[in-house]
Design an enzyme around this catalytic site. Sequence first.
Site: not given
Ligand code: BDR
Length: 313
Positions: A243
């Site tokens: 992400h």
């Molecule tokens: C987001 O939530 C976290 O678990 C990850 O680092 C990312 O920023 C994805 O939903």
Amino acid sequence: MGTARKIIIDTDPGQDDAVAILLALASNDLDVLGLTTVAGNVPLDLTTLNALKICELAGRKDVPVFAGCDRPLRHDLVTAEHVHGKTGLDGADLSDPSFSIQDQNAVDYIVETLRGHDAGTVTLCPLGPLTNIGAALQQAPDIADRIAEIVLMGGAYFEVGNITPAAEFNIFVDPEAAEIVFKAGCKITVMPLDVTHKALTSRAWIDELRSINTPVTNAVAGLTDFFERFDVAKYGGTGAPLHDPCVIAYLIQPDLFSGRNVNVEIETESKLTRGMTVADWWGVTDRPKNAMFMGDIDRNGYFSLLTQHLRTL
Ligand code: BDR
Ligand code: CA
């Protein structure tokens, strides 16, 4: 660093946050003024420790790290150890940091930095819940006009949710802070799950990192291996969504991404859909457009950008 874009990375590391930070530190196009930490994937003491460890791994003890809010503006903290492991950085055994955080609080640092630079020259890159940014805007509304852009990972439209059926984790943890940010009138670019769920790691990419065989590429391979196990079990398929580096990749190579300029409102009330990013993707309202909401990514270009940069650290 003369023409490099000045950024503050606001983060809750997190394996994917770690990769994002490393990518930023590897880029000559970016000048990382500081890292600010927030409670999110794991509690604040761990996200802060992890931020220091990542700078240490990159050999960048010169990057100042500031600890921020240890809980959302109005509600209890929700964490994600089920995804990131107990430490938040399970998968790589990183050395303890040999330097410490700054005394100043992250929220004050964000305000002071924006006021101390020419308006429109500092970009904020939130990779976690928006608590620090929301708190800064609440404390000092004048900074809204000084922020060059906020490029954030959070939310979803077609992909809807990952922590609840309706909400993405970063927005869900602190919807009140997210609401402040989306209403602030700043230029906002969003990397939602619609993009990041296409940014899937692959075995070939992890093997390539291992073959480069530097401390950084080996650490990223280990972190990614760990991170994958949850998402592969959840979504099926071959890899995990990487992400947060989408935010940094966008700053380096914006043409990897495409999206629409739309209205985005945050649901803060409903029991069922709290934390939902209600994006007017189809333009069915006359609500003002307040965000560039990305929808697509050149996946191969993204992973080759990551490899090219990570191998230089
Ligand atoms: C987001 O939530 C976290 O678990 C990850 O680092 C990312 O920023 C994805 O939903
Ligand atoms: Ca994150």
